[in-house]
Design a protein around this motif. Structure first.
Motif, PDB file in Angstrom:
ATOM      1  N   LEU A  32       0.990  -1.275  -0.111  1.00 48.45           N
ATOM      2  CA  LEU A  32       0.154   0.110   0.004  1.00 48.45           C
ATOM      3  C   LEU A  32       0.784   1.407  -0.030  1.00 48.45           C
ATOM      4  N   ARG A  33       2.014   1.227   0.813  1.00 44.98           N
ATOM      5  CA  ARG A  33       2.988   2.347   0.735  1.00 44.98           C
ATOM      6  C   ARG A  33       3.669   2.735  -0.673  1.00 44.98           C
ATOM      7  N   LEU A  34       3.613   1.427  -1.417  1.00 42.77           N
ATOM      8  CA  LEU A  34       4.230   1.766  -2.748  1.00 42.77           C
ATOM      9  C   LEU A  34       3.345   2.572  -3.557  1.00 42.77           C
ATOM     10  N   ILE A  35       2.021   2.060  -3.468  1.00 41.03           N
ATOM     11  CA  ILE A  35       0.914   2.814  -4.024  1.00 41.03           C
ATOM     12  C   ILE A  35       1.048   4.283  -3.797  1.00 41.03           C
ATOM     13  N   GLU A  36       0.840   4.382  -2.383  1.00 46.19           N
ATOM     14  CA  GLU A  36       0.772   5.699  -1.906  1.00 46.19           C
ATOM     15  C   GLU A  36       2.035   6.660  -2.292  1.00 46.19           C
ATOM     16  N   SER A  37       3.181   6.354  -2.564  1.00 44.97           N
ATOM     17  CA  SER A  37       4.318   6.980  -3.015  1.00 44.97           C
ATOM     18  C   SER A  37       4.638   7.161  -4.540  1.00 44.97           C
ATOM     19  N   ALA A  38       3.597   6.425  -5.322  1.00 42.25           N
ATOM     20  CA  ALA A  38       3.807   6.351  -6.679  1.00 42.25           C
ATOM     21  C   ALA A  38       3.507   7.922  -7.386  1.00 42.25           C
ATOM     22  N   GLN A  39       4.274   8.213  -8.403  1.00 37.60           N
ATOM     23  CA  GLN A  39       3.697   9.462  -9.233  1.00 37.60           C
ATOM     24  C   GLN A  39       2.635   9.009 -10.251  1.00 37.60           C
ATOM     25  N   ASP A  40       1.740  10.027 -10.479  1.00 37.49           N
ATOM     26  CA  ASP A  40       0.647  10.069 -11.309  1.00 37.49           C
ATOM     27  C   ASP A  40       1.053  10.074 -12.720  1.00 37.49           C
ATOM     28  N   ASN A  41       1.884   8.990 -13.168  1.00 36.73           N
ATOM     29  CA  ASN A  41       2.114   9.103 -14.569  1.00 36.73           C
ATOM     30  C   ASN A  41       1.643   8.257 -15.747  1.00 36.73           C
ATOM     31  N   ASN A  42       0.786   7.398 -15.045  1.00 37.51           N
ATOM     32  CA  ASN A  42      -0.033   6.316 -15.936  1.00 37.51           C
ATOM     33  C   ASN A  42       0.997   5.282 -16.176  1.00 37.51           C
ATOM     34  N   LEU A  43       2.134   5.033 -15.507  1.00 32.35           N
ATOM     35  CA  LEU A  43       2.905   3.980 -15.372  1.00 32.35           C
ATOM     36  C   LEU A  43       2.690   2.940 -14.092  1.00 32.35           C
ATOM     37  N   ARG A  44       2.375   3.648 -13.124  1.00 32.75           N
ATOM     38  CA  ARG A  44       2.165   2.683 -11.763  1.00 32.75           C
ATOM     39  C   ARG A  44       0.888   3.097 -11.131  1.00 32.75           C
ATOM     40  N   MET A  45       0.520   1.999 -10.480  1.00 31.97           N
ATOM     41  CA  MET A  45      -0.850   2.412  -9.685  1.00 31.97           C
ATOM     42  C   MET A  45      -0.403   3.214  -8.818  1.00 31.97           C
ATOM     43  N   THR A  46      -1.466   4.302  -8.566  1.00 35.07           N
ATOM     44  CA  THR A  46      -1.688   5.312  -7.751  1.00 35.07           C
ATOM     45  C   THR A  46      -2.808   5.205  -6.688  1.00 35.07           C
ATOM     46  N   THR A  47      -2.815   6.187  -5.779  1.00 36.69           N
ATOM     47  CA  THR A  47      -3.940   6.244  -4.843  1.00 36.69           C
ATOM     48  C   THR A  47      -5.291   6.877  -5.617  1.00 36.69           C
ATOM     49  N   ARG A  48      -5.160   7.848  -6.517  1.00 39.18           N
ATOM     50  CA  ARG A  48      -6.146   8.225  -7.309  1.00 39.18           C
ATOM     51  C   ARG A  48      -6.798   7.141  -8.033  1.00 39.18           C
ATOM     52  N   LEU A  49      -5.753   6.358  -8.587  1.00 36.46           N
ATOM     53  CA  LEU A  49      -6.512   5.429  -9.664  1.00 36.46           C
ATOM     54  C   LEU A  49      -7.493   4.451  -8.603  1.00 36.46           C
ATOM     55  N   ARG A  50      -6.576   3.923  -7.878  1.00 33.48           N
ATOM     56  CA  ARG A  50      -7.402   3.121  -7.066  1.00 33.48           C
ATOM     57  C   ARG A  50      -8.748   3.539  -6.571  1.00 33.48           C
ATOM     58  N   GLU A  51      -8.891   4.599  -6.159  1.00 28.99           N
ATOM     59  CA  GLU A  51     -10.121   5.502  -5.567  1.00 28.99           C
ATOM     60  C   GLU A  51     -11.107   5.299  -6.880  1.00 28.99           C
ATOM     61  N   LEU A  52     -10.629   5.906  -7.860  1.00 26.08           N
ATOM     62  CA  LEU A  52     -11.475   6.111  -8.819  1.00 26.08           C
ATOM     63  C   LEU A  52     -12.241   4.481  -9.280  1.00 26.08           C
ATOM     64  N   GLU A  53     -11.299   3.404  -9.194  1.00 30.59           N
ATOM     65  CA  GLU A  53     -12.007   2.161  -9.618  1.00 30.59           C
ATOM     66  C   GLU A  53     -12.695   1.729  -8.504  1.00 30.59           C
ATOM     67  N   VAL A  54     -12.572   1.909  -7.041  1.00 32.20           N
ATOM     68  CA  VAL A  54     -13.407   1.691  -6.113  1.00 32.20           C
ATOM     69  C   VAL A  54     -14.674   2.645  -6.405  1.00 32.20           C
ATOM     70  N   LYS A  55     -14.853   3.541  -7.105  1.00 32.67           N
ATOM     71  CA  LYS A  55     -16.184   4.495  -6.922  1.00 32.67           C
ATOM     72  C   LYS A  55     -16.844   4.002  -8.126  1.00 32.67           C
ATOM     73  N   ASP A  56     -16.202   3.305  -9.253  1.00 31.27           N
ATOM     74  CA  ASP A  56     -16.778   2.624 -10.153  1.00 31.27           C
ATOM     75  C   ASP A  56     -17.583   1.249  -9.532  1.00 31.27           C
ATOM     76  N   LEU A  57     -16.977   0.597  -9.011  1.00 30.61           N
ATOM     77  CA  LEU A  57     -17.492  -0.732  -8.165  1.00 30.61           C
ATOM     78  C   LEU A  57     -18.462  -0.188  -7.431  1.00 30.61           C
ATOM     79  N   LEU A  58     -18.661   0.870  -6.738  1.00 29.89           N
ATOM     80  CA  LEU A  58     -19.773   1.275  -5.940  1.00 29.89           C
ATOM     81  C   LEU A  58     -21.226   1.662  -6.616  1.00 29.89           C
ATOM     82  N   SER A  59     -20.776   2.391  -7.922  1.00 32.64           N
ATOM     83  CA  SER A  59     -21.839   2.409  -8.966  1.00 32.64           C
ATOM     84  C   SER A  59     -22.301   1.410  -9.648  1.00 32.64           C
ATOM     85  N   LEU A  60     -21.549   0.448  -9.761  1.00 30.83           N
ATOM     86  CA  LEU A  60     -21.940  -0.829 -10.326  1.00 30.83           C
ATOM     87  C   LEU A  60     -22.740  -1.751  -9.419  1.00 30.83           C
TER      88      LEU A  60
END
Length: 297
Positions: A32-60
């Protein structure tokens, strides 16, 4: 099998069972810390991407009318997998949908489980059923086929039921399980709660809600019950205060226009007539984050 049905077993037995299990199903903190420290450059998982995915799952979840348990389990599976596997952002939608599908098959009645092809079509993803099958196998193997994790929802329901048994009729109105579950879903969309033990998360949410009701006469009885539960859970005062503040901050942000708007265009789908005939009418309802009930009454 995790059973938190009120009255199924003595409260102390159910609580101990959940507490004994929760540590084994926690996402790996290092991952989780690796995700937290990742830069938002579309190369690695980030907290923002994870949060967007969970929001999509909530909508589903809301689109299909699935249970809170399905959503909480899907979120747990996703966080556990992301914490042990370095995935590329382009694969996240497949991973997320597979975690959701595993949770659906585990929590919902068989007759209500949609086809994988319908899930793909409705979520407007471009991968195939074969891709899902392969990814689901990878997820299950990396999680050692352990699906039924104890989630914060299990603790919230168990603690809430136990507290209600100790209160009079008026005091019971302080804590609404429907409102608590809605708040829990909102918090699941925030990455920070992935790092917190479900038991601590649950009692912090209960304490926050009791504090927010502004009813000293009856809330005091609830706080007394919560204090006893805090001791049983072996939760330190400092940890409880910290997580309770995180809950408050998260719910305040969720309540803003920015967080309550439609998540995006992914669930504004166009489906074929054949699919439309197969889907229930109730499926066509909403593609936004649900509003948390205003009061506990």
């Amino acid at each position: 099998m995790i059973d938190t049905t009120p009255g199924a077993k003595p409260f102390a037995v159910q609580l101990k069972a959940l507490m004994d299990l929760e540590g084994r199903y926690q996402p790996k903190l290092s991952g989780l810390r690796l995700i937290e420290s990742a830069q938002d450059n579309n190369l690695r998982m980030t907290t923002r991407l994870r949060e967007l995915e969970v929001k999509d799952l909530l909508s589903l979840t809301r689109f299909f009318g699935f249970s809170s348990e399905t959503f909480s389990l899907a979120t747990s599976l996703l966080d556990r997998f992301l914490s042990v596997m370095k995935i590329q952002p382009k694969h996240l939608s497949c991973v997320g949908l597979c975690c959701f599908y595993i949770a659906v098959k585990s929590s919902e009645e068989e007759k209500n489980v949609p086809l994988a092809s319908d899930l793909i079509r409705i979520s407007q993803n471009r991968f195939t059923v074969s891709d899902m099958i392969r990814m689901e196998k990878i997820i299950m193997e990396k999680l050692y086929w352990k699906v039924k994790a104890p989630t914060a929802l299990h603790f919230v329901r168990l603690l809430h039921s136990h507290i209600q048994e100790q209160l009079d009729t008026e005091s019971r109105k302080i804590l609404s399980i429907e409102r608590l579950e809605a708040q829990l879903k909102a918090c699941h969309c925030s990455f920070v709660f992935s790092k917190i033990k479900p038991s601590l998360f649950a009692i912090a949410l209960l304490c926050f809600e009791a504090q927010e009701q502004h009813d000293p006469e009856h809330a005091n009885k609830v706080f007394e019950a919560l204090k006893n539960l805090q001791q049983q859970l072996n939760v330190k005062d400092g940890d409880l205060v910290c997580v309770r503040e995180l809950v408050g901050k998260c719910l305040a942000e969720y309540a803003t226009t920015k967080c309550s708007r439609t998540i995006g265009q992914r669930l504004r789908w166009t489906i074929s007539g054949r699919t439309a005939r197969q889907l229930k009418h109730s499926y066509y309802k909403i593609a936004h984050l649900p509003t948390i009930p205003e009061s506990a009454s």
